[in-house]
Motif scaffolding. Sequence first.
Motif, PDB file in Angstrom:
ATOM      1  N   TYR A 167      42.240  46.204  34.553  1.00 48.38           N
ATOM      2  CA  TYR A 167      42.469  45.592  35.841  1.00 48.38           C
ATOM      3  C   TYR A 167      41.178  45.588  36.653  1.00 48.38           C
ATOM      4  N   LEU A 220      39.492  40.779  42.196  1.00 46.84           N
ATOM      5  CA  LEU A 220      38.850  39.476  42.315  1.00 46.84           C
ATOM      6  C   LEU A 220      38.425  39.228  43.755  1.00 46.84           C
ATOM      7  N   ASP A 271      39.163  36.915  45.720  1.00 44.08           N
ATOM      8  CA  ASP A 271      40.248  36.434  46.580  1.00 44.08           C
ATOM      9  C   ASP A 271      41.294  37.500  46.885  1.00 44.08           C
ATOM     10  N   LYS A 299      43.100  39.084  44.692  1.00 39.14           N
ATOM     11  CA  LYS A 299      44.037  39.236  43.586  1.00 39.14           C
ATOM     12  C   LYS A 299      43.460  40.202  42.561  1.00 39.14           C
ATOM     13  N   SER A 311      42.688  40.931  38.593  1.00 42.40           N
ATOM     14  CA  SER A 311      42.569  40.342  37.252  1.00 42.40           C
ATOM     15  C   SER A 311      43.204  41.285  36.251  1.00 42.40           C
ATOM     16  N   HIS A 350      44.767  36.843  29.424  1.00 40.88           N
ATOM     17  CA  HIS A 350      44.284  37.049  30.794  1.00 40.88           C
ATOM     18  C   HIS A 350      45.342  36.615  31.796  1.00 40.88           C
ATOM     19  N   ARG A 376      46.498  37.004  36.374  1.00 40.00           N
ATOM     20  CA  ARG A 376      46.176  37.398  37.743  1.00 40.00           C
ATOM     21  C   ARG A 376      47.422  38.024  38.343  1.00 40.00           C
ATOM     22  N   VAL A 408      49.244  39.590  42.058  1.00 39.65           N
ATOM     23  CA  VAL A 408      49.236  39.609  43.511  1.00 39.65           C
ATOM     24  C   VAL A 408      50.084  40.791  43.951  1.00 39.65           C
ATOM     25  N   VAL A 415      52.715  39.267  38.466  1.00 38.34           N
ATOM     26  CA  VAL A 415      51.659  38.903  37.529  1.00 38.34           C
ATOM     27  C   VAL A 415      51.935  37.493  37.028  1.00 38.34           C
ATOM     28  N   THR A 457      55.519  34.197  35.234  1.00 37.11           N
ATOM     29  CA  THR A 457      55.296  35.189  36.292  1.00 37.11           C
ATOM     30  C   THR A 457      56.396  36.235  36.219  1.00 37.11           C
TER      31      THR A 457
END
Length: 188
Positions: free
Chosen positions: A74, A77, A79, A81, A83, A101, A103, A105, A117, A125
């Motif tokens: 992990y 990022l 922004d 978020k 990774s 891979h 992202r 939140v 995720v 998600t």
Amino acid sequence: MKQSTFLKIATGAAAAAIGGAIVYSRATRPPVINPDVPEPTRPVEIDRYLGKWYELARHENRFQKGMDAVTAEYGLLDDGKVSVVNRGMRNWPDGEMQEAHARAVIVDEASNAKLKVAFFGPLYTGDYWVLDHGDDYDWAIVGEPSGRYLWVLSRDPAPDAQTAELLLQRVDALGYDRWALRRTRHRK
């Protein structure tokens, strides 16, 4: 790597990270392991949670079936978020490492213990709950609200016996079946 192989890998890793939010037929979806999934027990300091984790054990699931040398890494990022890079190997010990891979939140900013995720953009998600973790972020137990999935993670691929027993006790205390865990093999 062949495109079809990559899609299978990525789909499996995506599902591994997000658990029950992916819709599977009743025949392929694992049974509910814990009908009373607890809320995460402690807040998470994201900066301390970042980095590489080794999967020590899991309740076996279709998308990780037979996978060993599983890790999750992990990072933060720009922004805000998180990774996610999941890696694992089928056909231990000579198989090829596979990776996917994503992202994530943070959805519960009060605790930082609940994340969503996403793999392949919004295509896959799901929920990722850090149910418990060590004071020093040396271990974590991760699940999701359906009670179908559970992962036991550690910073060390081979923790000492005392830590391993502590983790099994925590799995029990959280309402999961420690005897149904599938141990994950790692190279020594």
